[in-house]
Design a protein around this motif. Sequence first.
Motif, short mmCIF file in Angstrom:
data_model
loop_
_atom_site.label_atom_id
_atom_site.label_comp_id
_atom_site.label_asym_id
_atom_site.label_seq_id
_atom_site.Cartn_x
_atom_site.Cartn_y
_atom_site.Cartn_z
N PHE A 165 0.91 -1.27 -0.11
CA PHE A 165 0.07 0.12 -0.10
C PHE A 165 0.73 1.34 -0.02
CE2 PHE A 165 -3.15 2.87 1.79
CZ PHE A 165 -4.11 2.75 0.58
N PRO A 166 1.89 1.39 0.72
CA PRO A 166 2.77 2.31 0.63
C PRO A 166 3.35 2.87 -0.74
CG PRO A 166 3.43 1.33 2.40
CD PRO A 166 2.38 0.40 1.58
N GLU A 167 3.25 1.83 -1.74
CA GLU A 167 3.55 2.24 -3.19
C GLU A 167 2.45 2.85 -3.93
OE1 GLU A 167 6.85 1.84 -4.42
OE2 GLU A 167 7.19 1.55 -2.28
N ARG A 168 1.44 3.00 -3.41
CA ARG A 168 0.20 3.42 -3.97
C ARG A 168 0.50 4.43 -4.90
NH1 ARG A 168 -0.30 4.75 1.01
NH2 ARG A 168 -1.27 7.19 1.58
N ASP A 169 0.84 5.63 -4.59
CA ASP A 169 0.98 6.92 -5.33
C ASP A 169 1.95 6.67 -6.68
OD1 ASP A 169 -0.54 8.22 -3.74
OD2 ASP A 169 1.15 9.29 -2.68
N VAL A 170 3.07 5.80 -6.39
CA VAL A 170 4.09 5.60 -7.56
C VAL A 170 3.26 4.75 -8.75
CG1 VAL A 170 5.32 3.75 -6.65
CG2 VAL A 170 6.22 5.19 -8.19
N ARG A 171 2.47 3.75 -8.03
CA ARG A 171 2.01 2.84 -8.90
C ARG A 171 0.85 3.32 -9.73
NH1 ARG A 171 2.09 -3.25 -5.92
NH2 ARG A 171 4.26 -3.42 -5.75
N MET A 172 0.11 4.20 -9.04
CA MET A 172 -1.24 5.16 -9.89
C MET A 172 -0.46 6.09 -10.77
SD MET A 172 -4.09 3.46 -9.22
CE MET A 172 -4.82 4.54 -9.87
N ARG A 173 0.33 6.71 -10.29
CA ARG A 173 1.06 7.70 -11.20
C ARG A 173 1.49 6.89 -12.33
NH1 ARG A 173 5.42 10.50 -13.20
NH2 ARG A 173 5.31 12.66 -13.11
N ALA A 174 2.07 5.68 -12.37
CA ALA A 174 2.34 5.22 -13.69
C ALA A 174 1.22 4.75 -14.39
CB ALA A 174 3.25 3.88 -13.18
N ILE A 175 0.18 4.17 -14.06
CA ILE A 175 -1.00 3.56 -14.58
C ILE A 175 -1.54 4.63 -15.43
CG2 ILE A 175 -3.33 2.92 -14.19
CD1 ILE A 175 -2.04 1.20 -11.89
N VAL A 176 -1.56 6.06 -14.67
CA VAL A 176 -2.33 7.07 -15.38
C VAL A 176 -1.35 7.60 -16.53
CG1 VAL A 176 -2.84 9.80 -15.18
CG2 VAL A 176 -3.52 7.87 -13.23
N ARG A 177 -0.05 7.64 -16.45
CA ARG A 177 0.72 7.84 -17.40
C ARG A 177 0.84 7.02 -18.55
NH1 ARG A 177 6.24 6.47 -18.82
NH2 ARG A 177 7.61 8.14 -19.74
N GLY A 178 0.63 5.76 -18.36
CA GLY A 178 0.54 4.56 -19.37
C GLY A 178 -0.79 4.90 -20.24
N TRP A 179 -1.86 5.12 -19.46
CA TRP A 179 -3.13 5.38 -20.33
C TRP A 179 -3.17 6.74 -20.86
CZ3 TRP A 179 -7.49 2.63 -20.86
CH2 TRP A 179 -8.61 3.05 -21.07
N LEU A 180 -2.61 7.70 -20.58
CA LEU A 180 -2.51 9.04 -21.19
C LEU A 180 -1.74 8.57 -22.66
CD1 LEU A 180 -2.20 11.70 -18.73
CD2 LEU A 180 -4.33 11.17 -20.08
N LEU A 181 -0.52 7.92 -22.43
CA LEU A 181 0.30 7.84 -23.48
C LEU A 181 -0.02 6.91 -24.47
CD1 LEU A 181 4.02 6.90 -22.07
CD2 LEU A 181 3.59 8.77 -23.60
N GLY A 182 -0.87 5.82 -24.07
CA GLY A 182 -1.51 4.93 -24.86
C GLY A 182 -2.46 5.41 -25.82
N LYS A 183 -3.45 6.48 -25.09
CA LYS A 183 -4.56 7.16 -25.90
C LYS A 183 -3.99 8.09 -26.67
CE LYS A 183 -8.12 5.28 -24.33
NZ LYS A 183 -9.22 4.43 -25.43
#
Length: 226
Positions: A165-183
């Motif tokens: 759970f302490p990794e939530r911010d870095v993981r969610m940021r990566a997910i958002v970054r990946g989604w935006l890049l992909g779109k």
Amino acid sequence: MRHPWSMVKAAYQVVRTIRDPERLEDIVELAGVLAPPRALGRITEGLRSIPSAAEALRERPRIGPVDVAALRTLPPGTLGRAFGDHLLDNGLDLAALPRLPARTDAEYFRAHMLEVHDVWHVLTGFSTQVAGELGLQAFSLAQLGSPFAAGILTGGLANTLLFAFPERDVRMRAIVRGWLLGKRARLLFGAAWARMWERPLAEVRASFGLEVAAVEALLPPVAQSC
């Protein structure tokens, strides 16, 4: 209908992958569970309506054998040099990956996605750590609508909740970054990367609309975990 034992085995692999998301062998095997032939058929049917993807499904380019030493003699800044450095720095051996057949469109899709996974890491700038892997799956989901990517993201979020759970911010940021890049990017599927090793990485990114710096600038820095 799936054999009951295969369903039990799949469930066990899902649980084990949630516990340890870096087990490559489990993730490779899960591809057949999370993206069965019917789902792959739907994906490839949609891809045929995109000219570049339809051409790839006809020609079925493969990465082929990769000579890491040769790639690392290419000039710095080229796609091939960056790919060779990525493999060496992360201790990756592409020869260890299974050589999947590509006799049908669905088989080619699965084989191609396995082969180009680390090329996509280089193109998108994602690390091979858990956050980077989740970011790359978000990119894949945005580009292809793959149920495999959605399944890995689901498992990654479960792992975050239960074990990291302490990794939530870095993981969610990566997910958002990946989604935006992909779109925002052109479709990467089916590109003949082995013909592009000598091209500058920045040029290849630009040709596919991979706005790595622009997307990075949209996102706030990772907040301090509580």
